[in-house]
Design an enzyme around this catalytic site. Structure first.
Site, PDB file in Angstrom:
ATOM      1  N   GLY A   1       2.448   2.791   0.010  1.00 51.14           N
ATOM      2  CA  GLY A   1       2.876   2.543   1.383  1.00 51.14           C
ATOM      3  C   GLY A   1       4.390   2.398   1.446  1.00 51.14           C
ATOM      4  N   GLY A   2       4.851   1.163   1.470  1.00 52.72           N
ATOM      5  CA  GLY A   2       6.275   0.853   1.670  1.00 52.72           C
ATOM      6  C   GLY A   2       7.226   1.664   0.792  1.00 52.72           C
TER       7      GLY A   2
ATOM      8  N   ASN B   1       1.690   7.066   1.943  1.00 57.29           N
ATOM      9  CA  ASN B   1       1.157   6.785   3.274  1.00 57.29           C
ATOM     10  C   ASN B   1       2.273   6.127   4.084  1.00 57.29           C
ATOM     11  OD1 ASN B   1      -0.162   5.885   5.527  1.00 57.29           O
ATOM     12  ND2 ASN B   1      -1.524   4.462   4.462  1.00 57.29           N
ATOM     13  N   TRP B   2       2.829   6.888   5.000  1.00 55.71           N
ATOM     14  CA  TRP B   2       3.979   6.374   5.766  1.00 55.71           C
ATOM     15  C   TRP B   2       3.565   5.368   6.828  1.00 55.71           C
ATOM     16  CZ3 TRP B   2       7.804  10.940   7.156  1.00 55.71           C
ATOM     17  CH2 TRP B   2       8.196  11.583   5.972  1.00 55.71           C
ATOM     18  N   LYS B   3       2.285   5.291   7.126  1.00 58.41           N
ATOM     19  CA  LYS B   3       1.787   4.391   8.177  1.00 58.41           C
ATOM     20  C   LYS B   3       2.535   4.652   9.488  1.00 58.41           C
ATOM     21  CE  LYS B   3       0.292   1.237   4.617  1.00 58.41           C
ATOM     22  NZ  LYS B   3      -0.018  -0.116   4.187  1.00 58.41           N
TER      23      LYS B   3
ATOM     24  N   HIS C   1      -8.886   3.655   5.829  1.00 55.49           N
ATOM     25  CA  HIS C   1      -7.877   2.701   5.346  1.00 55.49           C
ATOM     26  C   HIS C   1      -8.222   1.302   5.865  1.00 55.49           C
ATOM     27  CE1 HIS C   1      -4.064   0.684   4.681  1.00 55.49           C
ATOM     28  NE2 HIS C   1      -3.766   1.659   3.840  1.00 55.49           N
TER      29      HIS C   1
ATOM     30  N   SER D   1       1.088  -2.332  -3.002  1.00 60.86           N
ATOM     31  CA  SER D   1       2.386  -2.718  -3.566  1.00 60.86           C
ATOM     32  C   SER D   1       2.744  -1.960  -4.847  1.00 60.86           C
ATOM     33  CB  SER D   1       2.454  -4.234  -3.793  1.00 60.86           C
ATOM     34  OG  SER D   1       2.299  -4.918  -2.564  1.00 60.86           O
TER      35      SER D   1
ATOM     36  N   GLU E   1      -6.471  -0.892   7.114  1.00 54.88           N
ATOM     37  CA  GLU E   1      -5.842  -1.193   8.405  1.00 54.88           C
ATOM     38  C   GLU E   1      -6.651  -0.585   9.550  1.00 54.88           C
ATOM     39  OE1 GLU E   1      -1.945   0.173   7.260  1.00 54.88           O
ATOM     40  OE2 GLU E   1      -1.814  -1.525   5.883  1.00 54.88           O
TER      41      GLU E   1
ATOM     42  N   GLU F   1      -7.831   0.035  -2.780  1.00 50.99           N
ATOM     43  CA  GLU F   1      -6.696  -0.717  -2.250  1.00 50.99           C
ATOM     44  C   GLU F   1      -7.140  -2.133  -1.899  1.00 50.99           C
ATOM     45  OE1 GLU F   1      -3.504   2.146  -0.587  1.00 50.99           O
ATOM     46  OE2 GLU F   1      -4.891   1.696   1.044  1.00 50.99           O
TER      47      GLU F   1
ATOM     48  N   GLY G   1       1.099  -4.386   1.124  1.00 47.94           N
ATOM     49  CA  GLY G   1       2.262  -4.853   1.879  1.00 47.94           C
ATOM     50  C   GLY G   1       2.656  -6.289   1.575  1.00 47.94           C
TER      51      GLY G   1
END
Ligand code: 13P
Length: 250
Positions: A234-235, A9-11, A95, A213, A97, A167, A173
């Protein structure tokens, strides 16, 4: 046997140049992987160019969100028809977010899941508790409610194709991953609830991903757990080498 999934997930990251560079490197690094469904979810603005770059590769395309209507006067929204048109096969929905910053409720998530299926997109539904909820011993209540409301009214033959991503918000993150025992405990609970709601066949078929993470350093132990069928990253999905290493978990 459930086929593993590793999804990135590149966000809100990735200009055209960044995206192209990352995908060109990634497709080379994972080209020999056969036993994992590899998915990337870039921002809307680069889906089209990435879709073209992924033709003939083993990497599938997802969007990070969508609206539940197919078209109409909904300024700023993107529809499932448009996502299919551009080559997406999956869509991340609900998600934390989106729930947290954009007021998405489980009712909206439920409408989006049904609309995704109606348009032949596979939904990746995210659920997870906050730190306050975990500390107040509410994790299982939150997970059960999100699961029940998000998947409410689905027929079994659709429910078995849902991908669930657990999640925990406190692990997203933050560099703070759930331990493999913490993650497995919630994944087993999710599978148990799927069994209660839809029966054994659905519970055994649904792939449940862990997100929060996930890194090259912790993916192997997470993937060793019985009910963890993959990861939503993610990251670490923004670097070709680290995402490829996660795809090649052992
Ligand atoms: P991080 O891997 O950056 O913690 O993000 C997880 C996530 O939210 C994936 O959807």
């Amino acid at each position: 046997m459930r086929r593993p999934i590793v999804a990135g997930n590149w966000k809100l990251n990735g200009t055209l140049d960044d995206a192209e560079e990352l995908v060109v490197a990634l497709k080379n690094l994972v080209k020999d992987v056969e036993k994992v469904d590899i998915i990337i979810a870039p921002p809307f603005t680069v889906l089209s160019i990435i879709s073209a770059l992924l033709i003939g590769t083993n990497i599938k395309l997802a969007a990070q969100n969508m609206y539940f209507e197919n078209s109409g006067a909904y300024t700023g929204e993107v529809s499932p028809v448009m996502l299919k048109d551009v080559g997406c096969e999956y869509v991340i929905l609900g998600h934390s977010e989106r729930r947290g910053y954009f007021a998405e409720t489980s009712d909206i998530v439920n409408k989006k899941i049904k609309s995704a299926f109606a348009n032949d997109l596979t939904p990746i539904m995210c659920i997870g508790e906050s730190l306050e909820q975990r500390e107040a011993d509410l994790t299982f209540n939150v997970i059960e409610t999100q699961l029940k409301e998000g998947l409410g009214g689905l027929e079994n033959e659709l429910a078995k194709n849902v991908i669930v991503a657990y999640e925990p918000i406190w692990a997203i993150g933050t560099g703070k991953t759930a331990t493999k025992e913490q993650a497995q405990e919630v994944h087993a609970f999710i599978r148990g609830k799927l069994n209660d709601f839809f029966g054994k066949d659905v519970a055994n078929a649904v792939r449940i991903l862990y997100g929060g993470s996930v890194k090259p350093e912790n993916v192997d132990e997470l993937m060793s757990q019985k009910d963890i069928d993959g990861s939503l990253v993610g990251g670490a999905s923004l670097k070709a080498e680290s995402f490829a290493r996660i795809v090649k978990f052992q």
